[in-house]
Design a protein around this motif. Sequence first.
Motif, PDB file in Angstrom:
ATOM      1  N   ASP A   1       0.864  -1.182   0.000  1.00 24.79           N
ATOM      2  CA  ASP A   1       0.000   0.000   0.000  1.00 24.79           C
ATOM      3  C   ASP A   1       0.899   1.230   0.000  1.00 24.79           C
ATOM      4  N   ILE A   2       1.103   1.819  -1.169  1.00 23.76           N
ATOM      5  CA  ILE A   2       2.005   2.966  -1.260  1.00 23.76           C
ATOM      6  C   ILE A   2       1.349   4.255  -0.786  1.00 23.76           C
ATOM      7  N   ASN A   3       0.115   4.160  -0.281  1.00 30.14           N
ATOM      8  CA  ASN A   3      -0.527   5.323   0.330  1.00 30.14           C
ATOM      9  C   ASN A   3      -0.455   5.282   1.855  1.00 30.14           C
ATOM     10  N   SER A   4       0.021   4.179   2.401  1.00 25.83           N
ATOM     11  CA  SER A   4       0.146   4.074   3.851  1.00 25.83           C
ATOM     12  C   SER A   4       1.222   5.028   4.364  1.00 25.83           C
ATOM     13  N   GLY A   5       0.869   5.842   5.353  1.00 25.84           N
ATOM     14  CA  GLY A   5       1.818   6.788   5.925  1.00 25.84           C
ATOM     15  C   GLY A   5       2.006   8.045   5.100  1.00 25.84           C
ATOM     16  N   LEU A   6       1.163   8.261   4.099  1.00 24.76           N
ATOM     17  CA  LEU A   6       1.297   9.429   3.224  1.00 24.76           C
ATOM     18  C   LEU A   6       0.779  10.668   3.950  1.00 24.76           C
ATOM     19  N   ARG A   7       1.669  11.611   4.221  1.00 21.13           N
ATOM     20  CA  ARG A   7       1.305  12.831   4.944  1.00 21.13           C
ATOM     21  C   ARG A   7       0.939  13.986   3.999  1.00 21.13           C
ATOM     22  N   ALA A   8       1.531  13.987   2.805  1.00 16.14           N
ATOM     23  CA  ALA A   8       1.207  15.010   1.806  1.00 16.14           C
ATOM     24  C   ALA A   8       1.457  14.434   0.424  1.00 16.14           C
ATOM     25  N   TYR A   9       0.563  14.787  -0.510  1.00 11.62           N
ATOM     26  CA  TYR A   9       0.699  14.294  -1.883  1.00 11.62           C
ATOM     27  C   TYR A   9       0.235  15.392  -2.840  1.00 11.62           C
ATOM     28  N   TYR A  10       1.141  15.796  -3.742  1.00 11.05           N
ATOM     29  CA  TYR A  10       0.865  16.881  -4.677  1.00 11.05           C
ATOM     30  C   TYR A  10       0.973  16.351  -6.112  1.00 11.05           C
ATOM     31  N   PRO A  11      -0.154  15.887  -6.691  1.00  8.88           N
ATOM     32  CA  PRO A  11      -0.138  15.408  -8.077  1.00  8.88           C
ATOM     33  C   PRO A  11      -0.160  16.538  -9.095  1.00  8.88           C
ATOM     34  N   PHE A  12      -0.471  17.782  -8.629  1.00  9.43           N
ATOM     35  CA  PHE A  12      -0.473  18.975  -9.487  1.00  9.43           C
ATOM     36  C   PHE A  12      -1.398  18.815 -10.692  1.00  9.43           C
ATOM     37  N   ASN A  13      -2.591  18.321 -10.433  1.00  7.24           N
ATOM     38  CA  ASN A  13      -3.587  18.174 -11.492  1.00  7.24           C
ATOM     39  C   ASN A  13      -4.396  19.457 -11.626  1.00  7.24           C
ATOM     40  N   GLY A  14      -3.761  20.477 -12.191  1.00  6.56           N
ATOM     41  CA  GLY A  14      -4.434  21.752 -12.389  1.00  6.56           C
ATOM     42  C   GLY A  14      -4.328  22.702 -11.226  1.00  6.56           C
ATOM     43  N   ASN A  15      -3.814  22.233 -10.084  1.00  2.66           N
ATOM     44  CA  ASN A  15      -3.614  23.077  -8.908  1.00  2.66           C
ATOM     45  C   ASN A  15      -2.546  22.452  -8.031  1.00  2.66           C
ATOM     46  N   ALA A  16      -2.237  23.136  -6.920  1.00  4.69           N
ATOM     47  CA  ALA A  16      -1.173  22.651  -6.029  1.00  4.69           C
ATOM     48  C   ALA A  16      -1.731  22.109  -4.722  1.00  4.69           C
ATOM     49  N   ASN A  17      -2.992  21.698  -4.705  1.00  3.14           N
ATOM     50  CA  ASN A  17      -3.605  21.212  -3.479  1.00  3.14           C
ATOM     51  C   ASN A  17      -3.097  19.830  -3.087  1.00  3.14           C
ATOM     52  N   ASP A  18      -3.149  19.570  -1.785  1.00  2.54           N
ATOM     53  CA  ASP A  18      -2.742  18.293  -1.218  1.00  2.54           C
ATOM     54  C   ASP A  18      -3.844  17.265  -1.440  1.00  2.54           C
ATOM     55  N   ALA A  19      -3.494  16.126  -2.048  1.00  8.17           N
ATOM     56  CA  ALA A  19      -4.469  15.073  -2.339  1.00  8.17           C
ATOM     57  C   ALA A  19      -4.400  13.920  -1.337  1.00  8.17           C
ATOM     58  N   SER A  20      -3.665  14.109  -0.230  1.00 10.32           N
ATOM     59  CA  SER A  20      -3.520  13.028   0.746  1.00 10.32           C
ATOM     60  C   SER A  20      -4.676  12.966   1.728  1.00 10.32           C
ATOM     61  N   GLY A  21      -5.486  14.034   1.780  1.00 15.39           N
ATOM     62  CA  GLY A  21      -6.552  14.121   2.766  1.00 15.39           C
ATOM     63  C   GLY A  21      -6.150  14.839   4.030  1.00 15.39           C
ATOM     64  N   ASN A  22      -4.893  15.298   4.114  1.00 13.67           N
ATOM     65  CA  ASN A  22      -4.408  15.992   5.313  1.00 13.67           C
ATOM     66  C   ASN A  22      -4.487  17.513   5.198  1.00 13.67           C
ATOM     67  N   ASN A  23      -4.992  18.009   4.069  1.00 10.17           N
ATOM     68  CA  ASN A  23      -5.236  19.447   3.872  1.00 10.17           C
ATOM     69  C   ASN A  23      -3.976  20.299   4.008  1.00 10.17           C
ATOM     70  N   ASN A  24      -2.855  19.765   3.550  1.00  8.12           N
ATOM     71  CA  ASN A  24      -1.624  20.562   3.535  1.00  8.12           C
ATOM     72  C   ASN A  24      -1.558  21.357   2.222  1.00  8.12           C
ATOM     73  N   ASN A  25      -2.479  22.304   2.096  1.00  5.32           N
ATOM     74  CA  ASN A  25      -2.612  23.108   0.893  1.00  5.32           C
ATOM     75  C   ASN A  25      -1.766  24.371   0.983  1.00  5.32           C
ATOM     76  N   PRO A  26      -1.355  24.935  -0.157  1.00 10.13           N
ATOM     77  CA  PRO A  26      -0.483  26.126  -0.133  1.00 10.13           C
ATOM     78  C   PRO A  26      -1.197  27.369   0.381  1.00 10.13           C
ATOM     79  N   SER A  27      -0.424  28.227   1.023  1.00  9.94           N
ATOM     80  CA  SER A  27      -0.896  29.573   1.369  1.00  9.94           C
ATOM     81  C   SER A  27      -0.390  30.585   0.355  1.00  9.94           C
ATOM     82  N   PHE A  28       0.621  30.199  -0.451  1.00 15.30           N
ATOM     83  CA  PHE A  28       1.161  31.066  -1.500  1.00 15.30           C
ATOM     84  C   PHE A  28       1.680  30.197  -2.630  1.00 15.30           C
TER      85      PHE A  28
END
Length: 381
Positions: free
Chosen positions: A20-47
Amino acid sequence: MKKILFALLLTTEFVFGQVDINSGLRAYYPFNGNANDASGNNNNPSFNNATLTADRLGKANSAYHFNGINNYIRIPNSRSLNLGNTITLSVWVRPTGFYYDICHASSILSKGTADYYPGNYTLRFDDALYTEGKGCSGDRLSDSLHLNFRATGTPQIAYRPYINKNQWYQVIYTNDGDTAKLYVDCALKYAVNFKEIFSNGDDLFLGKTNDPLFPFWLNADIDEIRIYDRALKENEILALCKEEIKKDSVVKKDSIKPVTLIDNKPLEKRNNELVKQIIVDNDSISVTLYDNGDIDGDSVTLIYNNRVITTHQRLSDKPKTFILKVEPGNNNNELVMYAENLGSIPPNTALMVIYDGKKRYELNISSTNNSNGVVAFRLKE
């Protein structure tokens, strides 16, 4: 003598069934049109003032370009970005330039301020390994031909090949609490004893550091950033590499051609010399081909079970990967390396590294104008 490296990595769905390569994932940025975190931990950019660009597959608005001058992404500090003594950082990066100020480093990601502060973690490329730590002499970078990727905790030993501009690389760093390891394009480049607690009160920066004296502005495209709170194991790293193989390098069933002609010319009849037969546990493997030595203008054809996988494959340091099916029964599933020419340094001598789950085999294989090197696979009953 030229060397090629074949890395046979078994496919995720067959080999790494329980990985499971998603186990322990704290932040994930696939950059699919934006820079939001896709891990579910809401580590989204402020700038974010970086520019969306095409990713390594050519898909528009699926990676970010940093101009090396003033582009960066800032992500606020959070509990989920402060880790223990284990970590994995993974990124795809395409350097498009280098940082020419003092210290010569280009920062891909960084959490923490100065390098000597405890708790920092970072991923960058520079000439520190080549200069044996003397890259911060105060001189501007004048030699951009000997740069390596590195991360928190590194040896002072350069490794090859050095970084080329405008080429995509997959870089993975792990630390299991004792040993720091760095992988480039799924190949282990170094392992060094290094202990750290990866936790601090600073924000996470992409494209620069949080140190005003040494900002290390990044001139590159980046994509697929992953941050884990654990060190991925080798089979998980291989699974992650397999998941992110370029789509255009995968052999589709309808793209395989019978091995009879090359450019409407019949293949020369040559002796097939069996190097080894290997009994495998898994019925699907992948083959990654790249040059691991002197590039002297030679090319090869790969043939699997009497069908051409690739032809006119010029050997270089850029990997090309193919998915192969191992047929059951008494079939000898033969992989043949046919030399189209011998280049300027004959013969074609190859290192073949074979992974069957956690099993690893290492072979030498060569092809000449008279003979083909062959490795056969048989599925364990």
